[in-house]
Design a protein around this motif. Structure first.
Motif, short mmCIF file in Angstrom:
data_model
loop_
_atom_site.label_atom_id
_atom_site.label_comp_id
_atom_site.label_asym_id
_atom_site.label_seq_id
_atom_site.Cartn_x
_atom_site.Cartn_y
_atom_site.Cartn_z
N LEU A 216 18.60 11.89 -1.32
CA LEU A 216 17.85 12.02 -0.52
C LEU A 216 16.19 11.89 -0.89
CD1 LEU A 216 19.36 13.42 2.47
CD2 LEU A 216 19.00 11.02 2.56
N LEU B 183 0.36 5.90 0.89
CA LEU B 183 -0.39 5.97 1.44
C LEU B 183 -0.60 7.31 1.33
CD1 LEU B 183 2.32 5.58 4.97
CD2 LEU B 183 -0.11 5.41 4.65
N ARG C 2 9.14 1.63 -3.92
CA ARG C 2 8.73 0.76 -2.68
C ARG C 2 7.49 -0.31 -2.58
NH1 ARG C 2 8.77 4.64 2.52
NH2 ARG C 2 6.70 4.59 2.60
N GLU D 127 21.36 -9.98 0.90
CA GLU D 127 21.54 -9.05 0.62
C GLU D 127 22.06 -8.12 -0.43
OE1 GLU D 127 22.59 -5.79 3.98
OE2 GLU D 127 21.22 -7.28 4.59
N GLY E 8 4.93 9.19 2.45
CA GLY E 8 5.07 8.55 3.53
C GLY E 8 6.79 7.63 4.08
N LEU E 9 7.50 8.69 2.74
CA LEU E 9 8.67 8.35 2.71
C LEU E 9 9.77 8.63 3.91
CD1 LEU E 9 9.72 9.65 -0.85
CD2 LEU E 9 9.43 7.62 -0.40
N PHE E 10 10.87 8.10 3.97
CA PHE E 10 11.54 7.93 5.13
C PHE E 10 12.53 8.90 4.63
CE2 PHE E 10 10.68 3.32 4.61
CZ PHE E 10 9.69 3.20 5.53
N PRO E 11 12.44 10.48 5.45
CA PRO E 11 13.38 11.53 5.11
C PRO E 11 15.18 11.68 5.44
CG PRO E 11 12.19 11.68 6.98
CD PRO E 11 12.19 10.59 5.99
N GLY E 12 15.34 10.51 6.09
CA GLY E 12 17.22 10.87 6.40
C GLY E 12 17.80 9.92 5.39
N MET E 13 16.90 8.67 4.70
CA MET E 13 17.27 7.27 4.34
C MET E 13 17.17 7.49 2.85
SD MET E 13 15.69 5.14 6.50
CE MET E 13 15.26 3.83 5.03
N ARG F 89 1.03 -0.98 -0.24
CA ARG F 89 0.20 -0.25 -0.21
C ARG F 89 0.84 0.98 -0.07
NH1 ARG F 89 -4.42 2.17 4.71
NH2 ARG F 89 -4.03 4.64 4.12
N VAL G 149 13.97 -0.92 2.30
CA VAL G 149 13.30 -1.32 3.22
C VAL G 149 11.42 -2.22 3.08
CG1 VAL G 149 11.33 -0.21 5.08
CG2 VAL G 149 13.94 0.70 5.31
N GLY G 150 11.49 -1.87 1.74
CA GLY G 150 10.07 -2.38 1.71
C GLY G 150 10.50 -3.49 1.15
N ASP H 275 17.87 3.04 -0.03
CA ASP H 275 17.42 2.74 1.23
C ASP H 275 16.37 2.28 1.31
OD1 ASP H 275 20.20 2.06 1.67
OD2 ASP H 275 20.44 3.80 3.44
#
Lengths: 283, 253
Positions: free
Chosen positions: B149, B85, B165, B126, B89-94, B83, B102-103, B98
């Protein structure tokens, strides 16, 4: 020149301690995006456990190991039992709970072990300007910083921990067990905090022993950008050396004031710290 | 066609307010279902109840025939449901890579312990995930920004990162919450083509305000109004349904 050299080396040695506790603040900030004031309290309790184990068994290293495990367990428990329920009421709630925990733990430590200073030993020989104990502290800090950096930057566990802290909902949808990651981060931070306590406390252990050190470590972590382990280590050593100059040239009573002054100046010039990248904070 | 998701008579209440009332719908494999309705009609609540963020007061949700009971949002990806959002809803510092990695986490075969021990199969695992993430980025035409970023990128690109993601774990069903909002016209058209192409591999459910676009991209439409389904059918049927026109479209399209 001689004074200068003594102050520099002495400051470098105490800087290792600030860097260690600063690192634990970086870990918890990365894992929860909240500054955790209970960090020195958990470190204090862990160090008292080490003290008791030392007294009972007579071996330093068993106490050392117990303190680090105890730190991790206390960290996990504090997250599950206190911080998590408070987080439901917003970020401020969890910050206040950590402050409360600090006060309660200091009082409880005083009740259990009395407020009398207890003697607490060094890991290695502490004599000399830059002793074996100082070398050990610096090595521990460098290894820990490298470990933290590797964990967050190059392992999927570290990625998931950071993701959970940045955007919990999106992380959950990507399959991240957010609660577990936050607890793991808190436990890891408290274990590193316990390590910092073991390095910082000698020669005397008493309930408020880490208060000053916590202020300096927080200064280091904030200057380092809170999100940046390398920046925090550099800032930790820098703070140690800077405060050592203040203490030696201007007088020891000015040290706390100087730490606050450094904090204010750095934050007004660079709000995200000297090494911070200026991330958007969660709203 | 097999039914992937079956929602039967689901009701959701928030403090006495009924957000969804007896909503039933089905998502078939390989189709694109559009969910439309005025603001507050319950579209995002529908996604939230499927995702496990919100529990239904009653009703059942079945995924490939099995009932989802007390399921948690973090179990969704492993079931094969992704899903996006509303917003990003992204991870700002990554970095972008990256974020997508995560996805890809649910595809990992080695646990964190194996990684920490530095086992060779963990390293291979990995590396495979990294390849997969890069391929997904390349498919969406944004492999070039993998090291950036998210905050430094234009909105349209960030939106694609969020899509990457969600897609990297190769879901069986993709829930898209307002995927076209904030995009330029050409980006919206491109997104439509991408979704149509995706439908061969997985089912897609789209919540969107851009009606013309939804009608073009979706094979079926569900219309919600005040938490109730007021129409279901093919785009042409729904467009001509009088209740839909009254509730939402205002003027006949």
């Amino acid at each position: 020149m001689n004074t200068w050299w003594t102050l520099t080396v002495g400051g470098f040695a105490s800087g290792a301690v600030y860097a260690a506790l600063g690192l634990s603040l970086v870990i918890i900030f990365r894992a929860t995006r909240v500054v955790n004031f209970a960090q020195p309290a958990l470190a204090l309790l862990s160090t008292y456990f080490a003290f008791t184990v030392n007294q009972v068994t007579g071996t330093y290293w068993l106490g050392f190991a117990v303190a680090i495990v105890a730190g991790a367990v206390l960290g996990a428990l504090s997250d599950r039992l206190l911080i998590r329920p408070a987080r439901a009421h917003g970020e401020l709630g969890s910050v206040i709970v950590t402050l409360g925990l600090l006060l309660v733990v200091q009082a409880v430590a005083g009740m259990l072990w009395t407020s009398e200073p207890r003697s607490f030993g060094y890991a290695f020989d502490f004599r000399g300007l830059f002793s074996a104990a100082n070398v050990f502290a610096v090595l521990v800090v460098l290894v820990t910083a490298a470990g933290v950096l590797l964990l967050f930057k190059f392992t999927s566990l570290g990625l998931r921990m950071r993701a959970a802290a940045f955007a919990p909902e999106a992380a959950a949808l990507a399959g991240v067990r957010v609660g577990l990651m936050v607890t793991a981060g808190t436990a890891l931070a408290a274990a590193v905090g316990a390590l910092a306590g073991l390095l910082a406390v000698p020669p005397l252990l008493y309930p408020t022993v880490l208060d000053g050190i916590f202020v300096y470590s927080l200064t280091a972590a904030v200057i380092g950008g809170l999100d940046n382990p390398i920046g925090t280590v550099i800032a930790g050593f820098g703070t140690g050396i800077g405060l050592s100059y203040v203490s030696g040239y201007l007088g020891p009573e000015l040290v706390t004031l100087a730490a606050l002054a450094i904090l204010v100046v750095v934050l007004s010039v660079r709000p995200h710290g000297l090494f911070g990248r200026g991330l958007a904070r969660r709203v | 066609m097999t039914e992937l998701l079956t929602i039967e008579k689901v009701t959701v209440r928030f403090d006495g307010l009924v957000a969804l009332r007896d909503v039933s719908l089905a998502v078939e494999d390989g189709t694109v279902l559009g969910v439309i309705g005025p603001n507050g009609a319950g579209k995002t609540t529908l996604f939230n109840v499927v995702s496990g963020f919100v529990r239904p007061a009653h009703g059942t949700i079945r995924w490939r025939g099995e009932e989802l009971r007390d399921h948690r949002p973090d179990s969704l990806a492993r079931l094969g449901i992704s899903r996006t959002l509303q917003g990003l809803g992204l991870f700002p510092g990554m970095s972008v890579l990256d974020n997508v990695l995560v996805g890809a986490g649910p595809l990992a075969r080695c646990g964190p312990l194996a990684t920490l021990l530095g086992l060779r199969r963990a390293a291979r695992d990995e590396a495979a995930l990294r390849d997969r993430a890069m391929t997904t980025l390349a498919d969406l035409g944004i492999a070039g920004v993998h090291a950036a970023l998210p905050g430094s990128l234009p909105y349209g690109i960030r939106k694609r990162v969020a899509l990457a993601r969600a897609l990297v774990a190769e879901p069986r069903m993709l829930l898209l919450d307002e995927p076209a909002s904030g995009l330029a016209a050409d980006e919206i058209a491109e997104l439509g083509e991408r979704i149509t192409a995706l439908a061969g591999k997985c089912a897609v459910v789209v919540v969107e305000h851009n009606i013309d676009w939804v009608m073009r991209v979706c094979s079926r439409i569900v219309v919600l109004d005040f938490g109730e389904v007021i129409a279901t059918g093919e785009p042409s049927d729904v467009q001509n349904d009088q209740r839909v026109i009254d509730a939402y479209l205002g003027v006949p399209a």
